[in-house]
Motif scaffolding. Structure first.
Motif, PDB file in Angstrom:
ATOM      1  N   GLN A  18       0.849  -1.196   0.000  1.00  0.00           N
ATOM      2  CA  GLN A  18       0.000   0.000   0.000  1.00  0.00           C
ATOM      3  C   GLN A  18       0.882   1.243   0.000  1.00  0.00           C
ATOM      4  O   GLN A  18       1.794   1.364   0.795  1.00  0.00           O
ATOM      5  CB  GLN A  18      -0.903  -0.017   1.225  1.00  0.00           C
ATOM      6  N   ARG A  19       0.601   2.182  -0.890  1.00  0.00           N
ATOM      7  CA  ARG A  19       1.425   3.372  -1.002  1.00  0.00           C
ATOM      8  C   ARG A  19       0.826   4.528  -0.213  1.00  0.00           C
ATOM      9  O   ARG A  19      -0.355   4.519   0.140  1.00  0.00           O
ATOM     10  CB  ARG A  19       1.593   3.778  -2.468  1.00  0.00           C
TER      11      ARG A  19
ATOM     12  N   THR B 207       3.775  10.611  -4.190  1.00  0.00           N
ATOM     13  CA  THR B 207       3.181  11.658  -5.025  1.00  0.00           C
ATOM     14  C   THR B 207       4.084  12.880  -5.137  1.00  0.00           C
ATOM     15  O   THR B 207       3.797  13.788  -5.903  1.00  0.00           O
ATOM     16  CB  THR B 207       1.820  12.106  -4.462  1.00  0.00           C
TER      17      THR B 207
ATOM     18  N   GLN C  80      -2.027  10.555  -7.582  1.00  0.00           N
ATOM     19  CA  GLN C  80      -2.723   9.370  -7.086  1.00  0.00           C
ATOM     20  C   GLN C  80      -3.898   9.001  -7.980  1.00  0.00           C
ATOM     21  O   GLN C  80      -4.110   7.815  -8.271  1.00  0.00           O
ATOM     22  CB  GLN C  80      -3.205   9.590  -5.654  1.00  0.00           C
TER      23      GLN C  80
ATOM     24  N   PHE D 184      -2.564   7.346 -11.060  1.00  0.00           N
ATOM     25  CA  PHE D 184      -2.016   6.037 -10.717  1.00  0.00           C
ATOM     26  C   PHE D 184      -3.130   5.003 -10.565  1.00  0.00           C
ATOM     27  O   PHE D 184      -3.057   3.891 -11.119  1.00  0.00           O
ATOM     28  CB  PHE D 184      -1.197   6.129  -9.430  1.00  0.00           C
ATOM     29  N   VAL D 185      -4.157   5.353  -9.794  1.00  0.00           N
ATOM     30  CA  VAL D 185      -5.245   4.409  -9.514  1.00  0.00           C
ATOM     31  C   VAL D 185      -5.940   3.989 -10.806  1.00  0.00           C
ATOM     32  O   VAL D 185      -6.224   2.794 -11.019  1.00  0.00           O
ATOM     33  CB  VAL D 185      -6.238   5.031  -8.512  1.00  0.00           C
TER      34      VAL D 185
ATOM     35  N   ARG E 223      -3.377   1.795 -12.834  1.00  0.00           N
ATOM     36  CA  ARG E 223      -3.114   0.497 -12.188  1.00  0.00           C
ATOM     37  C   ARG E 223      -4.283  -0.442 -12.388  1.00  0.00           C
ATOM     38  O   ARG E 223      -4.104  -1.641 -12.654  1.00  0.00           O
ATOM     39  CB  ARG E 223      -2.840   0.714 -10.691  1.00  0.00           C
TER      40      ARG E 223
ATOM     41  N   HIS F  66      -8.086  -1.221  -2.923  1.00  0.00           N
ATOM     42  CA  HIS F  66      -7.894  -0.010  -3.716  1.00  0.00           C
ATOM     43  C   HIS F  66      -6.665  -0.260  -4.575  1.00  0.00           C
ATOM     44  O   HIS F  66      -5.916  -1.227  -4.358  1.00  0.00           O
ATOM     45  CB  HIS F  66      -7.725   1.222  -2.818  1.00  0.00           C
TER      46      HIS F  66
ATOM     47  N   PHE G 272      -4.066   1.825  -5.182  1.00  0.00           N
ATOM     48  CA  PHE G 272      -2.860   2.597  -4.875  1.00  0.00           C
ATOM     49  C   PHE G 272      -1.862   1.669  -4.187  1.00  0.00           C
ATOM     50  O   PHE G 272      -1.440   1.879  -3.056  1.00  0.00           O
ATOM     51  CB  PHE G 272      -3.210   3.801  -4.004  1.00  0.00           C
ATOM     52  N   ARG G 273      -1.509   0.611  -4.910  1.00  0.00           N
ATOM     53  CA  ARG G 273      -0.612  -0.425  -4.408  1.00  0.00           C
ATOM     54  C   ARG G 273       0.410  -0.764  -5.495  1.00  0.00           C
ATOM     55  O   ARG G 273       0.050  -0.907  -6.666  1.00  0.00           O
ATOM     56  CB  ARG G 273      -1.387  -1.689  -4.022  1.00  0.00           C
TER      57      ARG G 273
END
Length: 263
Positions: free
Chosen positions: A193-194, A199, A212, A215-216, A219, A234, A236-237
């Motif tokens: 998990q980030r 960012t 973010q 990215f989401v 991804r 989610h 954001f990994r």
């Protein structure tokens, strides 16, 4: 995928949590499963809280070089001249330099057993592939691969694989993947998990707008078929958290070591 033989192409440790990393040729495993010297030291405030990118973005502007053989750290920052400290013999002076920079008292803490990982349940090295870093860099015209590498601060970088291949190294919740790097046995746990740190510009702390959100979206859209989607509450990994059994204590991970998923 079965004919792919990944190998270790880069190794990084971060001797002082939140400061710059050191690229190494090999690294030893501690009894805890952490890497020797990785996050061995941490900067804390008077309440014992970490002073890192999550809590204080001024940390990004500190440049540091760590000499592992001599236990010295050389630091500089805007309006602060470069200076070298022996991390043990001159710790008070180093703490004074950091306290002046941050504007409040800080101390340097040391943990020789595990260091100070974000995930104390899975304190093993984080793993990512070069192709993944290249893919993420392609999502942002402002970023190159080196900047993405610096943002995500993984320990082990692997090559000879497609982007996000490392997602093979975790599976369903409450289950793990056993694999081996060289002769070191690993347990793959979950996608990392980030946080807000990735960012930001690694040199200035300036946040990249919509990092973010972009990215989401990307991804999710590029999640490969071998990724276990159930592990993404989610998106954001990125990279894989690991554990290393105590049986592997004192073994070495080295550049060019091959990676094999165990049956």
């Amino acid at each position: 995928m079965n004919n792919i033989i990944p190998f270790v192409s880069k190794l990084f440790i971060y001797p002082i949590k939140a400061l710059d990393g050191v690229e190494v040729e090999s690294v030893r495993i501690l009894n805890s499963g952490a890497l020797q010297f990785d996050r061995e030291f941490a900067i804390v405030d008077e309440s014992g809280n970490f002073v890192n990118g999550k809590s204080n973005q001024r940390v990004h502007a500190i440049r540091s070089r760590f000499d592992l053989n001599n236990n010295t750290v050389t630091v500089s920052a805007p309006k602060f001249a470069e200076v070298t400290f022996h991390i043990k013999d001159e710790r008070k002076a180093f703490e004074g330099w950091l306290s002046e920079y941050f504007g409040f008292p800080v101390q340097i803490k040391q943990n020789l057993d595990m260091g100070f990982p974000d995930d104390t349940v899975s304190p093993g090295p984080t793993i990512i592939s070069t192709a993944t870093l290249e893919a993420v860099a392609s999502w942002y015209p402002q970023l190159d691969v080196e900047e993405v590498r610096l943002r995500f601060r993984s320990n082990i970088e692997i090559s000879s694989v497609p982007a996000f291949w490392e997602d093979c190294l975790f599976t369903e919740a409450n289950q793990t993947v056993d694999f081996q790097i060289g002769d070191v046995k690993f347990i793959g746990v979950n996608p990392c998990q980030r946080c807000v740190v990735v960012t930001r510009n690694t040199q200035t702390g300036t946040q990249l707008p919509n990092f973010q959100k972009t990215f989401v979206v990307q991804r999710r859209q590029t999640l490969p078929k071998w990724s276990n989607k159930s592990r993404f509450n989610h998106f954001f990994r990125l990279a894989v958290n690991t554990r290393i059994p105590t049986s592997e204590e004192a073994k070495l991970i080295s550049i060019d070591d091959k990676i094999h998923i165990l049956p």
